[in-house]
Design a protein around this motif. Structure first.
Motif, PDB file in Angstrom:
ATOM      1  N   GLU A 217      61.501  32.033 -13.092  1.00 55.47           N
ATOM      2  CA  GLU A 217      61.669  31.762 -11.663  1.00 55.47           C
ATOM      3  C   GLU A 217      60.877  32.730 -10.791  1.00 55.47           C
ATOM      4  OE1 GLU A 217      65.895  32.018 -11.136  1.00 55.47           O
ATOM      5  OE2 GLU A 217      66.248  30.201 -12.309  1.00 55.47           O
ATOM      6  N   ASN A 218      60.452  33.854 -11.359  1.00 58.39           N
ATOM      7  CA  ASN A 218      59.789  34.897 -10.581  1.00 58.39           C
ATOM      8  C   ASN A 218      58.370  35.210 -11.047  1.00 58.39           C
ATOM      9  OD1 ASN A 218      61.940  35.933  -8.621  1.00 58.39           O
ATOM     10  ND2 ASN A 218      63.030  35.793 -10.572  1.00 58.39           N
ATOM     11  N   LEU A 219      57.748  34.297 -11.777  1.00 56.71           N
ATOM     12  CA  LEU A 219      56.403  34.567 -12.272  1.00 56.71           C
ATOM     13  C   LEU A 219      55.383  34.784 -11.156  1.00 56.71           C
ATOM     14  CD1 LEU A 219      56.234  32.213 -15.366  1.00 56.71           C
ATOM     15  CD2 LEU A 219      56.146  34.717 -15.367  1.00 56.71           C
ATOM     16  N   ASP A 220      55.652  34.234  -9.995  1.00 58.91           N
ATOM     17  CA  ASP A 220      54.730  34.456  -8.876  1.00 58.91           C
ATOM     18  C   ASP A 220      55.275  35.515  -7.909  1.00 58.91           C
ATOM     19  OD1 ASP A 220      56.790  33.008  -7.790  1.00 58.91           O
ATOM     20  OD2 ASP A 220      55.509  31.519  -6.814  1.00 58.91           O
ATOM     21  N   GLY A 221      56.164  36.354  -8.404  1.00 64.13           N
ATOM     22  CA  GLY A 221      56.747  37.423  -7.594  1.00 64.13           C
ATOM     23  C   GLY A 221      56.997  38.651  -8.447  1.00 64.13           C
ATOM     24  N   VAL A 222      57.948  39.441  -8.014  1.00 61.57           N
ATOM     25  CA  VAL A 222      58.291  40.676  -8.714  1.00 61.57           C
ATOM     26  C   VAL A 222      59.337  40.379  -9.788  1.00 61.57           C
ATOM     27  CG1 VAL A 222      59.288  42.979  -8.450  1.00 61.57           C
ATOM     28  CG2 VAL A 222      57.790  42.053  -6.670  1.00 61.57           C
ATOM     29  N   ILE A 223      59.082  40.883 -10.971  1.00 55.91           N
ATOM     30  CA  ILE A 223      60.025  40.751 -12.080  1.00 55.91           C
ATOM     31  C   ILE A 223      60.481  42.150 -12.462  1.00 55.91           C
ATOM     32  CG2 ILE A 223      60.336  40.035 -14.485  1.00 55.91           C
ATOM     33  CD1 ILE A 223      58.102  37.937 -13.933  1.00 55.91           C
ATOM     34  N   GLU A 224      61.771  42.363 -12.360  1.00 59.91           N
ATOM     35  CA  GLU A 224      62.346  43.673 -12.671  1.00 59.91           C
ATOM     36  C   GLU A 224      62.919  43.660 -14.078  1.00 59.91           C
ATOM     37  OE1 GLU A 224      62.211  46.309 -10.744  1.00 59.91           O
ATOM     38  OE2 GLU A 224      61.462  45.335  -8.922  1.00 59.91           O
ATOM     39  N   LEU A 225      62.444  44.556 -14.904  1.00 55.67           N
ATOM     40  CA  LEU A 225      62.962  44.702 -16.265  1.00 55.67           C
ATOM     41  C   LEU A 225      64.470  44.932 -16.234  1.00 55.67           C
ATOM     42  CD1 LEU A 225      62.841  45.190 -19.328  1.00 55.67           C
ATOM     43  CD2 LEU A 225      62.162  47.546 -18.807  1.00 55.67           C
ATOM     44  N   GLU A 226      64.907  45.757 -15.297  1.00 58.19           N
ATOM     45  CA  GLU A 226      66.332  46.084 -15.207  1.00 58.19           C
ATOM     46  C   GLU A 226      67.171  44.835 -14.934  1.00 58.19           C
ATOM     47  OE1 GLU A 226      63.900  47.707 -13.517  1.00 58.19           O
ATOM     48  OE2 GLU A 226      63.856  49.478 -14.803  1.00 58.19           O
TER      49      GLU A 226
END
Length: 129
Positions: free
Chosen positions: A16-25
């Protein structure tokens, strides 16, 4: 198999966030484990690092965007690259061609589909004597 469902939830978050920020946490939180264990389990199960998976998925989607006629700079920015140079390098590493070449008709690109995790149990039959 709750842990499997949680892991798939974390993959849905990534997708859902491939075009945004992806947080590992956040991915780890959804999988209900620490960031450290999430990265280790992800690599072990998927055969690719968490960052490598994200990079491959983004480049797969970027290839589709380019083949739809979008500008290289727009696609680079969409998937988090500040410069066309870094985008070009990663794109070529994944697809073996430049983003500009990917825009040509009939060009085949490498596709990395979304991961889903499931367990299949198979029997080898009774081999006892």
């Amino acid at each position: 198999m709750d842990w499997l469902d949680h892991f798939n939830e974390s993959i849905a978050y990534v997708e859902e966030n491939l075009d945004g920020v992806i947080e590992l946490e956040e991915a780890a939180r959804l999988a209900q484990c620490s960031s450290y264990h999430y990265q280790r389990m992800f690599s072990y199960i998927a055969g690719v690092t968490f960052a490598g998976y994200i990079r491959r998925r983004r480049m797969s989607l970027a290839g589709v965007d380019l083949q739809k006629g979008k500008k290289v700079i727009d696609v680079a920015l969409k998937y988090g690259y500040d410069s066309p140079t870094s985008f070009n390098r990663v794109f070529k590493e994944i697809h073996g061609i430049t983003p500009q070449e990917a825009k040509q008709a009939g060009v085949k690109l490498t596709s990395y589909p979304m991961l889903t995790f499931k367990i299949t149990v198979k029997s080898n039959g009774d081999k006892s004597r």
